[in-house]
Structures are given as structure tokens and as C-alpha cells.
Scaffold this motif. Sequence first.
Motif, PDB file in Angstrom:
ATOM      1  N   ALA A   1       0.941  -1.423  -0.329  1.00  0.00           N
ATOM      2  CA  ALA A   1       0.345   0.043  -0.153  1.00  0.00           C
ATOM      3  C   ALA A   1       0.586   1.439  -0.221  1.00  0.00           C
ATOM      4  N   ALA A   2       1.824   1.428   0.820  1.00  0.00           N
ATOM      5  CA  ALA A   2       2.564   2.046   1.452  1.00  0.00           C
ATOM      6  C   ALA A   2       3.276   3.044  -1.033  1.00  0.00           C
ATOM      7  N   ALA A   3       3.697   1.751  -1.756  1.00  0.00           N
ATOM      8  CA  ALA A   3       4.014   2.332  -2.683  1.00  0.00           C
ATOM      9  C   ALA A   3       3.086   2.729  -4.123  1.00  0.00           C
ATOM     10  N   VAL A   4       2.062   2.953  -3.629  1.00  0.00           N
ATOM     11  CA  VAL A   4       0.692   3.367  -4.840  1.00  0.00           C
ATOM     12  C   VAL A   4       0.900   4.691  -4.281  1.00  0.00           C
ATOM     13  N   THR A   5       0.529   5.076  -5.156  1.00  0.00           N
ATOM     14  CA  THR A   5      -0.049   6.814  -6.226  1.00  0.00           C
ATOM     15  C   THR A   5      -1.077   6.865  -7.036  1.00  0.00           C
ATOM     16  N   MET A   6      -0.904   7.980  -7.073  1.00  0.00           N
ATOM     17  CA  MET A   6      -2.576   8.228  -8.006  1.00  0.00           C
ATOM     18  C   MET A   6      -1.653   8.314  -9.397  1.00  0.00           C
ATOM     19  N   SER A   7      -0.387   8.488  -9.325  1.00  0.00           N
ATOM     20  CA  SER A   7       0.444   8.817 -11.078  1.00  0.00           C
ATOM     21  C   SER A   7       0.246   6.647 -11.426  1.00  0.00           C
ATOM     22  N   ARG A   8       1.038   6.285  -9.881  1.00  0.00           N
ATOM     23  CA  ARG A   8       1.161   5.299 -10.504  1.00  0.00           C
ATOM     24  C   ARG A   8      -0.087   4.328 -10.739  1.00  0.00           C
ATOM     25  N   ILE A   9      -1.754   4.948 -10.494  1.00  0.00           N
ATOM     26  CA  ILE A   9      -2.787   4.152 -10.766  1.00  0.00           C
ATOM     27  C   ILE A   9      -2.772   4.798 -12.394  1.00  0.00           C
ATOM     28  N   ALA A  10      -2.649   5.923 -12.154  1.00  0.00           N
ATOM     29  CA  ALA A  10      -2.763   6.182 -13.603  1.00  0.00           C
ATOM     30  C   ALA A  10      -2.178   5.402 -14.560  1.00  0.00           C
ATOM     31  N   ALA A  11      -1.600   5.435 -14.111  1.00  0.00           N
ATOM     32  CA  ALA A  11      -0.494   4.438 -15.416  1.00  0.00           C
ATOM     33  C   ALA A  11      -1.041   3.624 -15.782  1.00  0.00           C
ATOM     34  N   THR A  12      -0.812   2.472 -14.801  1.00  0.00           N
ATOM     35  CA  THR A  12      -1.142   1.088 -14.555  1.00  0.00           C
ATOM     36  C   THR A  12      -2.933   1.009 -15.167  1.00  0.00           C
ATOM     37  N   ALA A  13      -3.688   1.337 -15.263  1.00  0.00           N
ATOM     38  CA  ALA A  13      -5.083   1.953 -15.292  1.00  0.00           C
ATOM     39  C   ALA A  13      -4.858   2.508 -16.819  1.00  0.00           C
ATOM     40  N   GLY A  14      -3.925   2.389 -17.758  1.00  0.00           N
ATOM     41  CA  GLY A  14      -3.645   3.621 -18.972  1.00  0.00           C
ATOM     42  C   GLY A  14      -5.258   4.819 -18.676  1.00  0.00           C
ATOM     43  N   ILE A  15      -5.331   5.287 -18.080  1.00  0.00           N
ATOM     44  CA  ILE A  15      -5.574   6.839 -18.307  1.00  0.00           C
ATOM     45  C   ILE A  15      -4.863   8.045 -17.832  1.00  0.00           C
ATOM     46  N   GLY A  16      -5.036   8.427 -17.802  1.00  0.00           N
ATOM     47  CA  GLY A  16      -4.357  10.676 -18.046  1.00  0.00           C
ATOM     48  C   GLY A  16      -5.188  10.532 -15.532  1.00  0.00           C
ATOM     49  N   ARG A  17      -4.193  11.504 -15.476  1.00  0.00           N
ATOM     50  CA  ARG A  17      -3.919  11.354 -14.265  1.00  0.00           C
ATOM     51  C   ARG A  17      -5.962  12.627 -13.885  1.00  0.00           C
ATOM     52  N   ALA A  18      -5.492  13.537 -14.939  1.00  0.00           N
ATOM     53  CA  ALA A  18      -7.363  14.163 -15.026  1.00  0.00           C
ATOM     54  C   ALA A  18      -8.079  12.797 -15.435  1.00  0.00           C
ATOM     55  N   THR A  19      -8.075  11.922 -16.085  1.00  0.00           N
ATOM     56  CA  THR A  19      -9.220  11.181 -15.768  1.00  0.00           C
ATOM     57  C   THR A  19      -9.767  10.570 -14.238  1.00  0.00           C
ATOM     58  N   LEU A  20      -8.993  10.138 -13.864  1.00  0.00           N
ATOM     59  CA  LEU A  20      -8.245   8.933 -12.445  1.00  0.00           C
ATOM     60  C   LEU A  20      -9.061  10.491 -11.532  1.00  0.00           C
ATOM     61  N   TYR A  21      -9.308  11.402 -11.294  1.00  0.00           N
ATOM     62  CA  TYR A  21      -9.725  12.786 -10.021  1.00  0.00           C
ATOM     63  C   TYR A  21     -10.759  12.818 -10.649  1.00  0.00           C
ATOM     64  N   LYS A  22     -11.177  12.636 -11.885  1.00  0.00           N
ATOM     65  CA  LYS A  22     -12.661  12.564 -12.520  1.00  0.00           C
ATOM     66  C   LYS A  22     -13.057  11.544 -11.559  1.00  0.00           C
ATOM     67  N   TYR A  23     -13.086  10.736 -11.178  1.00  0.00           N
ATOM     68  CA  TYR A  23     -13.671   9.420 -10.164  1.00  0.00           C
ATOM     69  C   TYR A  23     -13.634   9.304  -8.927  1.00  0.00           C
ATOM     70  N   PHE A  24     -12.011   9.544  -8.174  1.00  0.00           N
ATOM     71  CA  PHE A  24     -11.233   9.931  -7.167  1.00  0.00           C
ATOM     72  C   PHE A  24     -11.365  11.501  -6.685  1.00  0.00           C
ATOM     73  N   SER A  25     -10.971  11.827  -6.120  1.00  0.00           N
ATOM     74  CA  SER A  25     -10.708  12.970  -5.384  1.00  0.00           C
ATOM     75  C   SER A  25      -8.825  12.675  -5.055  1.00  0.00           C
ATOM     76  N   ASP A  26      -8.643  11.546  -4.070  1.00  0.00           N
ATOM     77  CA  ASP A  26      -7.710  11.687  -3.796  1.00  0.00           C
ATOM     78  C   ASP A  26      -7.420  10.452  -3.428  1.00  0.00           C
ATOM     79  N   LEU A  27      -5.829   9.033  -2.699  1.00  0.00           N
ATOM     80  CA  LEU A  27      -5.474   8.725  -3.104  1.00  0.00           C
ATOM     81  C   LEU A  27      -6.366   7.411  -2.186  1.00  0.00           C
ATOM     82  N   ASP A  28      -6.681   8.547  -0.783  1.00  0.00           N
ATOM     83  CA  ASP A  28      -7.313   7.025   0.102  1.00  0.00           C
ATOM     84  C   ASP A  28      -9.087   6.345  -0.232  1.00  0.00           C
ATOM     85  N   ALA A  29      -9.323   8.309  -1.355  1.00  0.00           N
ATOM     86  CA  ALA A  29     -10.763   7.077  -1.878  1.00  0.00           C
ATOM     87  C   ALA A  29     -10.215   6.263  -2.388  1.00  0.00           C
TER      88      ALA A  29
END
Length: 197
Positions: A33-61
Motif C-alpha cells: 500500500a505504501a508504494a501506491v500513488t495516484m500517478s502509478r494508478i493512472a499509468a497502470t489503468a492506462g488513463i491520464g491523471r486528470a481522468t483519474l481525478y474525475k472519478y476519485f478525489s484522492d488516493l484514500d478515496a
Amino acid sequence: MAAQWNEIVEAHRRDAREAILDAAATLVTEHGAAAVTMSRIAATAGIGRATLYKYFSDLDAVLSAWHQRHVDNHLHELSQVRDQHTDPGQRLKAVLTACAHLVHHRPGADLAWQLHHNPDVARAYRHVHNLVSDLIAEAAEAGAVHADATPDELAAYCLHALTAASALQSKAAVDRLVAVTLNGLTHADERTPGMPG
């Protein structure tokens, strides 16, 4: 036509959300869990960070939603396991065994402890407790377990005992833990068929 378009948009949103949660699960499982970031989630999901933030406000969410989905899947699995048996003792044994193996194989256990304060997750765990309590009541009525304590108390005993599965190294060790836990529900001179003894 508008209704059809709305359905397409909604399906796309569901797919994107699931891809985000799948990415979070992959990262937690592979890196912790400590290694997870919004940037890494976006890259792994194949989406941009802006798109990620449309769905979730932050890493905790994101992590909270991932964990909730994980728990919901477990609840569904436990219900299916319960429904595969008709004998009350076997139903209890099967569900406790499934619980122990879910704990044993749970990815991101460190994260799970942090998220247990989430009200939705707390409700889900209460659901598991109630499921086990109901099964214990059924088994007690059938004479498969003793009734020296309330089903609620015995469910708490079982679920707390099975948390030890997270520290065990093998399936056989987890099965032994389940056997010891089940034996705690029966009198030494009243081991019942279907229960270890």
C-alpha cells in the motif's frame, strides 16, 4: 436515442472505475500500500491523471473504494459457500474455512487494518459477524456446537481466532487453525460428525 447514449456513457464510467480499482489492487498486491500513488494508478489503468481525478478525489478515496469492492466480493463468496451445504455443522465449517483462507490470502493486509475504520467496511464486517453468528445458532440448535455462550459471542471468538491465518505459511496450517477454532465450539466429550475432533 438519448437513453441509449446515457447507457453507453454509464457503462464507460463503470468500466473506467473498475479499471482504476483493478490497477489499485494490482499495485497493492505487487508493491504494498505504501508504494501506491495516484500517478502509478493512472499509468497502470492506462488513463491520464486528470481522468483519474474525475472519478476519485484522492488516493484514500481510491483505496477505500478498492477495499470496499474487495470486502463485497468476500461477502458474496461466503454466502455462496454457505449455500452449498445443508447440514448446519458443515455450513459453519465451510464458512469458517473460507473466512480463514480469505484472511490468509488477503492482499494488502496492512492497508486493510487502516481502512477498517471506514463505516462502509465496518458494516461489511458486521455482516460477516452476523452470518457466522446465524450459522452458529443453527449449528447449536442441531446439536453440532454447544450453547455455553451466545451465538454473537461465539462468532466474535471465531472471527478473532481466524485473524491468525494472516500469519500462517501454508494451507495446511490454516486448516489446522480452523479445526482448533471449531473444536473450541464443541465439548471435548461431544465431538460431532462433520466437526474436527
